[in-house]
Scaffold this motif. Structure first.
Motif, PDB file in Angstrom:
ATOM      1  N   ARG A   7      22.434 -66.130 -85.097  1.00 14.95           N
ATOM      2  CA  ARG A   7      23.301 -67.117 -84.474  1.00 14.95           C
ATOM      3  C   ARG A   7      22.438 -68.295 -84.044  1.00 14.95           C
ATOM      4  O   ARG A   7      21.286 -68.105 -83.645  1.00 14.95           O
ATOM      5  N   GLN A   9      22.573 -70.081 -81.407  1.00 16.30           N
ATOM      6  CA  GLN A   9      22.169 -69.999 -80.007  1.00 16.30           C
ATOM      7  C   GLN A   9      22.883 -68.828 -79.353  1.00 16.30           C
ATOM      8  O   GLN A   9      24.083 -68.893 -79.080  1.00 16.30           O
ATOM      9  N   SER A  11      24.552 -66.366 -76.807  1.00 23.06           N
ATOM     10  CA  SER A  11      25.154 -66.652 -75.507  1.00 23.06           C
ATOM     11  C   SER A  11      24.343 -66.037 -74.378  1.00 23.06           C
ATOM     12  O   SER A  11      23.968 -64.872 -74.415  1.00 23.06           O
ATOM     13  N   MET A  14      26.358 -63.386 -72.474  1.00 18.51           N
ATOM     14  CA  MET A  14      26.451 -62.132 -73.197  1.00 18.51           C
ATOM     15  C   MET A  14      25.140 -61.340 -73.110  1.00 18.51           C
ATOM     16  O   MET A  14      25.128 -60.119 -73.077  1.00 18.51           O
ATOM     17  N   CYS A 343      24.390 -53.881 -79.308  1.00 20.15           N
ATOM     18  CA  CYS A 343      24.961 -55.056 -78.635  1.00 20.15           C
ATOM     19  C   CYS A 343      23.989 -56.230 -78.733  1.00 20.15           C
ATOM     20  O   CYS A 343      24.388 -57.355 -79.052  1.00 20.15           O
ATOM     21  N   LEU A 346      24.018 -57.732 -82.120  1.00 20.64           N
ATOM     22  CA  LEU A 346      25.221 -58.496 -82.429  1.00 20.64           C
ATOM     23  C   LEU A 346      25.310 -59.772 -81.600  1.00 20.64           C
ATOM     24  O   LEU A 346      26.052 -60.680 -81.947  1.00 20.64           O
ATOM     25  N   ILE A 347      24.560 -59.822 -80.504  1.00 24.65           N
ATOM     26  CA  ILE A 347      24.542 -61.061 -79.732  1.00 24.65           C
ATOM     27  C   ILE A 347      23.628 -62.077 -80.412  1.00 24.65           C
ATOM     28  O   ILE A 347      23.919 -63.266 -80.488  1.00 24.65           O
ATOM     29  N   ARG A 350      25.119 -62.500 -86.253  1.00 25.41           N
ATOM     30  CA  ARG A 350      26.504 -62.184 -86.543  1.00 25.41           C
ATOM     31  C   ARG A 350      26.567 -61.500 -87.900  1.00 25.41           C
ATOM     32  O   ARG A 350      25.733 -61.743 -88.765  1.00 25.41           O
TER      33      ARG A 350
END
Lengths: 364, 385
Positions: A7, A9, A11, A14, A343, A346-347, A350
């Motif tokens: 990704r 950036q 989050s 998250m 987690c 996946l943060i 993607r």
């Protein structure tokens, strides 16, 4: 064919929420497991998450068990942030128990009496020095011969355990103990003072709380802490800035060794009050999970230490209240770590469907 | 960013729904009343239906170890079968020695259990501490040596089994070397090694015993490694004081012989299995529970053996010759009658020193302090001065 794509950036919210999310998912899967085992899932979850917090006796027990986990994990966090992979906290813990226990035994044999204000710091310092010395071996071998600190620290765990075995089976064996492997009980003067009356919780828990704050300041507010982190994130940048990698290596290992040794001293002079071959029940290894679930952050470690301690105690309560198998505790620990990693992944990444890949194209 | 948040919200929502659904199905189930512990205590006037007596067991291994813990758990089940709804039993397995044991035992006491059995040596100090806090609860500790007004000890005599196994091993060994996988060099285990050797010497006076220590009660891979190294060293009949079936299975793989320990292990190695040394705790557990029910429980030390119907050597394999079976049966009869003592002088240690004078029979104090190998055992006890 799915592919993980970074990704742009991740989050921030998250990233902080990820351990909570993992915990929630663990609880969900746990409930499912309880149903499959034919137990009421609510009663099962309550055994793991509510019962350990129910009443003074249980609360003090959770704190007692969390203390060594938090201490070991604090030291490990400094190591891992500096990119030094010490996985031998267990051995450093055992050494701390040996040196502190040895001092307590000596005090017992000569009838040394003094106020707890003098004896307790001496015992704790002995433990910290013992753990530090054990970690110094790792630092030396890495520094001098570039030996892998992962292997050396792990192998030294077994050496420490054998050393403890030798001492309790031979040198320090209780002469009145029917040849059983344990030392005499330490004199009451050497026991750690109690924090809560009629419980086993000792001042070590308070020390651990103070150290959480100290480590936060050290990691995030000190020049040396900054150097360590830069070295961990980018060795090249650290070199360019003139930060010594050797100093970082030694600092990280000595600090984490001292913390594990301190935890060992507290276990020996706290609930055990004698040395046996079973001083540690894997605190040094469980602390690695605590460290990562706590995001290598002192405050996070405080929470995850309490959480893991609840899991371990909940496992016992689940057995005695509901007849759940003991193996569940290990399953939950594993689930929590696995889900946390999932987690996190996946943060940062993607999952994208990139269509069918021609044969031979699935190189990775 | 928004896309990601959406995805996470979805995930959280899915998780929440799953949890809610599970919670829902939990609610729809008839809630199994998690009987509060206080209820049992807060009803002294004669109740219409007496509350069941609560009894708890603390185990060092998993109940499925097929060994030590399995045997204790069979005893617990026998108690349940005997007393039915007059009793409610609980157990906690794989309890580590040390600080954790104390918490488990204290919690069981606080839960209203009236009698608690701790089935391994390492629970001695923790149990003693808790016993001091709960004077109305009876505490039973297996294999220890400390007692209190409300804490007593019980033990078995596995060395009797080991002696009978030794007789068989002495006959079945072709190499003249037998092997023993030891857990910890404590008196109990040394008694077993010595009895095994003495038994074998009654058939083959020149037999040698080799010992490998594993420093654990239960670790199948480690036990298997130790067994393999004994076999590589020439031993062809093995016995162990550890709790898994690994030694037996390693012997099977190598075409050697071995024994079951703690429980009937014949099914794990049909060819290698010569016999199983077992202990049956059910008699003792039933008695202890009855004493609590009748209020006749008092602190004492109980040593169970073949005589009490606790220890036995069972399932002797067909390959064992008839004369050896007869010899074992004779020894067993002597043990049952109390006329045969395994440790009868002269007993020499493996440095040649006399440890028990000629014709003397070992008493309990002598057995409690065994710290040597008898003549015929190779090597030195680790960690012996």
């Amino acid at each position: 064919m799915f592919r993980l794509e970074a990704r742009p950036q991740p989050s921030r919210a998250m990233t902080v929420a990820s351990p909570l999310l993992a915990l929630l998912l663990t609880a969900g899967l746990a409930a499912l497991l309880f149903v499959l085992l034919g137990k009421n899932p609510l009663a099962g979850l309550s055994a793991y998450f509510l019962e350990p917090l129910n009443g003074r006796r249980q609360l003090t027990e959770v704190a007692l068990k969390a203390t060594p986990l938090i201490l070991c994990a604090l030291g490990l966090a400094v190591c891992y942030r500096s990119n030094v992979w010490n996985i031998g906290a267990e051995g450093q813990f055992v050494l701390g128990a040996i040196t502190a226990g040895g001092l307590a035994l000596w005090m017992t044999s000569v009838g040394f009496k003094a106020s707890a204000w003098i004896i307790t710091p001496l015992i704790l310092a002995a433990g910290a020095l013992g753990g530090m010395a054990w970690a110094a071996i790792v630092a030396f071998l890495r520094d001098r011969f570039n030996a892998s600190e992962i292997l050396v620290s792990l192998m030294l765990v077994y050496v420490a355990q054998q050393l403890l075995n030798y001492l309790v089976f031979v040198t320090w064996k209780d002469p009145k103990g029917f040849s059983m492997p344990h030392t005499p009980t330490f004199d009451a003067a050497t026991w750690l003072p109690n924090l809560v009356p009629q419980s086993r919780l000792h001042v070590g828990a308070l020390v651990a709380l103070v150290l959480v704050a100290v480590f936060w300041a050290f990691i995030f507010r000190s020049w040396r802490g900054f150097q360590l982190q830069v070295g961990g994130l980018s060795p090249a940048a650290a070199r360019y800035a003139g930060f010594s990698a050797r100093a970082a290596l030694w600092t990280a290992l000595l600090v984490s060794g001292a913390m594990a040794g301190l935890a060992g001293a507290m276990e020996a002079a706290g609930p055990l009050r004698q040395l046996t071959p079973y001083v540690s029940t894997g605190y040094g290894f469980t602390a690695i999970i605590v460290c990562f679930v706590g995001r290598l952050h002192p405050v996070g470690i405080l929470f995850s230490g309490v959480l893991l301690s609840m899991f371990l105690i909940g496992g016992e309560l689940g057995q005695s209240r509901l007849g759940l198998p003991n193996a569940l505790t290990g399953v939950f620990q594993g689930l929590l770590l696995f889900l946390l990693l999932a987690c996190d992944t996946l943060i940062a990444y993607r999952v994208r469907w990139v269509g069918a890949v021609p044969a031979g194209g699935a190189g990775r | 960013m928004t896309e990601m948040n959406k995805r996470f919200l979805l995930k959280v929502a899915a998780g929440a729904i799953a949890v809610a659904a599970l919670a829902g199905c939990g609610k729809s189930e008839p809630p199994k009343a998690p009987e509060p512990a206080k209820k049992a205590e807060a009803a002294p006037p004669p109740p219409p239906k007496p509350e069941p007596l609560k009894a708890a067991w603390v185990y060092v291994g998993p109940v499925g170890d097929a060994g030590w813990t399995f045997a204790h758990d069979n005893g617990r089940k026998a108690v349940e079968a005997e007393y039915g709804d007059k009793i409610k039993t609980t157990f906690v397995e794989k309890v580590p020695y040390g600080a954790d044991a104390e918490r488990v035992i204290r919690d069981l006491a606080a839960q209203g259990n009236k009698i608690i059995f701790a089935t391994s040596f390492g629970y001695m100090e923790p149990m003693l501490k808790v016993a001091g806090e709960f004077p109305d609860i009876k505490f039973e500790h297996a294999t220890g040596y400390k007692t209190a007004p409300n804490m007593r000890i019980y033990d078995s005599s596995f060395y009797q089994d080991a002696y009978m196994a030794g007789i068989i091993a002495g006959k079945m060994s072709k190499t003249g070397t037998i092997g023993f996988v030891g857990s910890f060099p404590i008196p109990e285990v040394l008694r077993n090694i010595n009895a095994f050797t003495l038994g074998a010497q009654t058939v083959n006076p020149k037999i040698k015993t080799k010992v490998v220590w594993v420093s654990t009660w239960f670790d199948p891979p480690k036990e298997a490694e130790a067994a393999q190294s004994l076999i590589n060293g020439g031993a062809d009949v093995l016995l162990q004081n550890t709790d898994s079936t690994a030694v037996l299975q390693t012997a099977e793989k190598n075409g050697k012989f071995a024994f079951g320990w703690d429980s009937d292990m014949s099914a794990f190695a049909p060819k290698a299995h010569l016999a199983s040394a077992i202990v049956d705790w059910s008699g003792y557990y039933k008695r202890a529970i009855k004493e609590v029910m009748d209020n006749t429980w008092k602190t004492e030390r109980t040593v169970l053996g073949v005589k009490e119907g606790a220890n036995d050597l069972i399932k002797i394999a067909d390959v064992v010759p008839e004369d050896i079976r007869k010899k074992v049966a004779e020894v067993k009869d002597g043990m049952k009658a109390g006329t045969f003592e395994v440790f009868t002088g002269p007993v020499l240690d493996n440095t040649g020193k006399e440890r028990l004078a000629k014709d003397a029979k070992a008493d309990q104090a002598w057995k409690d302090k065994v710290d040597f190998y008898v003549k015929g055992v190779d090597g030195k006890i680790p960690a012996a001065k």
